[in-house]
Enzyme design. Structure first.
Site, PDB file in Angstrom:
ATOM      1  CG  ASP B  93      67.705   5.492  37.007  1.00  0.00           C
ATOM      2  OD1 ASP B  93      68.469   4.507  37.037  1.00  0.00           O
ATOM      3  OD2 ASP B  93      67.572   6.258  37.969  1.00  0.00           O
ATOM      4  CG  ASP B 267      60.395   8.133  38.254  1.00  0.00           C
ATOM      5  OD1 ASP B 267      60.485   8.787  37.203  1.00  0.00           O
ATOM      6  OD2 ASP B 267      61.215   8.235  39.187  1.00  0.00           O
ATOM      7  CB  CYS B 305      41.902   5.662  52.177  1.00  0.00           C
ATOM      8  SG  CYS B 305      43.386   4.807  51.621  1.00  0.00           S
ATOM      9  CB  CYS B 307      45.627   1.892  52.225  1.00  0.00           C
ATOM     10  SG  CYS B 307      45.919   2.963  53.645  1.00  0.00           S
ATOM     11  CB  CYS B 310      42.748   4.384  55.649  1.00  0.00           C
ATOM     12  SG  CYS B 310      43.778   5.812  55.240  1.00  0.00           S
ATOM     13  CG  HIS B 336      47.649   6.552  53.136  1.00  0.00           C
ATOM     14  ND1 HIS B 336      46.290   6.410  53.032  1.00  0.00           N
ATOM     15  CD2 HIS B 336      47.926   7.820  52.754  1.00  0.00           C
ATOM     16  CE1 HIS B 336      45.770   7.538  52.602  1.00  0.00           C
ATOM     17  NE2 HIS B 336      46.731   8.419  52.438  1.00  0.00           N
TER      18      HIS B 336
END
Lengths: 376, 376
Positions: B93, B267, B305, B307, B310, B336
């Protein structure tokens, strides 16, 4: 894979020993350093990362886990291994030491100790029987006897009295532990810096009989010289064919000196705690990453280290994220420190096996004496 | 690998677009969600873990990096990619937004803004020219124009005045950016919730010409309904053949609604910040892991999930480590959340490509309406 717990001595070099502890959850190569996973996590590390550093076994703290989330809850959830996603061996302490160092309003009797939680003030009790129960609920592979450990310096009478209480508790721990194939119970030698009390304690423990023997009551403020003096004789009082565990040790040179004196296992929060405070251990001694000298330094902590912190980041980055209080600072520095500690252990295992431990020690000390690389 | 920056639109479904931004550092699949790496780290994550969640691009903050460790230092160290160990695209930015939200003692003139650092009170200056210089020193792949963003609600005159200043700054940004093949400069549309001002802003930006166009000045307190109303027309003012980036958005349903209205990039700090405060995003809505209902729950956050949080841990464990203030809590929950956000993006890309985005959205909203699984 074995269903039994056993210890095999593979090589000795002087008093130093190289061996392997076999457990149903995997082998522990000795000399072994055990990272500390106090509250069911080695702080700032994923368990697979701890394993990647070379750790074969973790230490869990009975005191912390019994208070939160409680042993009963961990048992209902399938045990500590599953709870914290670590399927290799776990050793748990008995809770005795941390009750003395952390809890409030302690009351010690022959039966055990009552205390208040440092977290919420709730009242709890630990005894040999309750400690064995908690460690069984946790599913610990190596269980420690419940003992009392006086801070040093303490007078001889206090040390003797405390040691004899711990020996009676060791007897009760053995009884309460029962018959648990594949699991081990370790006795803990006490006796402070008094040679005859150490011998008396060792004899009492051998009379009971354990799968391994710890040396407790050291690394409690006596200094390295006094500790090494005790380690010059104390391991000799223990059986040759069982693992010897020095509790709560220590700095890299403490570890090397202990192995040289016949120690097989150690644990310490130092690599993980230091990682979070910016203190880094390398072959060339201690590096304080918050020092301004690192701010523009593009070099790794140690160019020969293969950990992620050294492979992928400059000192300048590590300095920046430490100063910025970013979590990746603790994550990377803890990883590096644990990796370095495990590299020391692997170096010692290889050297003992090759019969070159004396030379290895000389190089270890010579590199440390060099000090960190010079500022740019 | 390409040496040019380009955008290819691959499929549309209604207003939703699926495409790819090609850069010398790799492709960015759109719609894309960019995790925020404020101070050269996505908090609580290793960069390889961020990549493993499916992120193609990170956002870095000019304001934070110019203050610490400074753009000049990062340049000397080889640029932001090398510094933070992320070799894929980075968008930075301009610093304008965070000067307004974080810095002290701001003074705004036609030339730019002077302010005091929130870290140490030191005095700094940002202008279109200085922002372009900083983003060049960082080595950013996608550079944002320096703009001013008033908080909403604000009166129309204030919004118009601010927008026109930002357009003059956009012109100076383009000029200062120069000719940098492989790097992109994005203009930022302003104009608050005023349709005619948004159109005026878009026309000004198109007159200058940019490699991509952002919609700024939303997600600043106006609420989802007002934001969507603006997004119902604002993207249409922008060229079809360039990426459209909605800055600072958002919650999962904000993201889905924005993509449905023609947005290609977003974002937000939400998945990482929430991960550190125990707020978890799943298909079934928000889970607050500190809630006591999870203390004994052996189930994963989301059984579907993949990840690490999980796959390897129970809700009970995640509850425990959050309560115990352990770093692994932030590490796992951030992972996650980022994984879930990237799954949403992948789901939308696939659905747009297949022409089933309407159905996908219905399922997305239906699952969220179900709410979290019932307590045991």
């Amino acid at each position: 894979m074995t269903l039994r717990f056993s210890f095999e001595l593979k090589a000795t070099d002087g008093k130093a020993r190289n061996g392997v502890i076999k457990t149903p959850r995997g082998d522990v190569r000795t000399p072994a350093f055990m990272p500390v996973g106090t509250a069911a996590t080695v702080k700032a590390m994923m368990p697979e990362s701890v394993r990647a550093t070379g750790a074969d076994i973790l230490l869990g703290n009975t005191y912390h886990l019994m208070l939160r989330p409680t042993a009963e809850r961990i048992d209902r959830l399938g045990g500590l291994h599953k709870f914290m996603n670590w399927d290799r061996p776990i050793l748990t302490d008995s809770g005795g030491f941390q009750v003395m160092s952390l809890a409030g309003l302690r009351k010690l009797t022959e039966k055990g100790v009552t205390f208040k939680s440092h977290i919420d003030g709730s009242k709890h009790e630990l005894s040999p029987e309750r400690s064995m129960e908690i460690q069984r609920l946790l599913g610990s592979d190596i269980v420690m006897c419940f003992d009392e450990c006086p801070a040093l310096p303490a007078d001889r009478d206090r040390i003797a009295e405390s040691m004899r209480l711990s020996m009676r508790w060791a007897d009760r721990s053995r009884e309460a532990f029962g018959d648990r194939p594949g699991h081990a119970l370790f006795g803990i030698m006490q006796g402070g810096l008094e040679r005859d009390l150490r011998e008396e304690s060792a004899e009492a423990l051998k009379g009971i009989g354990f799968e391994g023997y710890a040396i407790g009551g050291l690394a409690v403020g006596e200094g390295q010289e006094a500790m090494f003096s005790c380690l010059d004789y104390a391991p000799d009082f223990l059986p040759d064919d069982k693992p010897r565990y020095l509790m709560g040790v220590g700095k890299p040179d403490d570890i090397v000196g202990a192995v040289a004196r016949g120690i097989d296992m150690m644990d310490c929060v130092l690599p993980s705690r230091s990682g979070r405070t910016g203190q880094v251990f390398t072959r060339f001694g201690v590096v304080n990453i918050k020092n301004a000298r690192h701010a523009d330094d593009p070099r790794p902590l140690d160019e020969a280290c293969s950990c992620p912190a050294c492979s992928n980041y400059s000192r300048a980055y590590l300095h920046h994220v430490f100063r910025a209080n970013e979590m990746i600072s603790g994550m990377l520095l803890t990883w590096h420190n644990l990796h370095y500690f495990q590299e020391i252990m692997q170096g010692m295992r290889d050297a003992i096996s090759a019969g070159t431990f004396e030379t290895w020690q000389q190089q270890f000390h010579a590199q440390r004496a060099q000090g960190d690389i010079r500022p740019l």
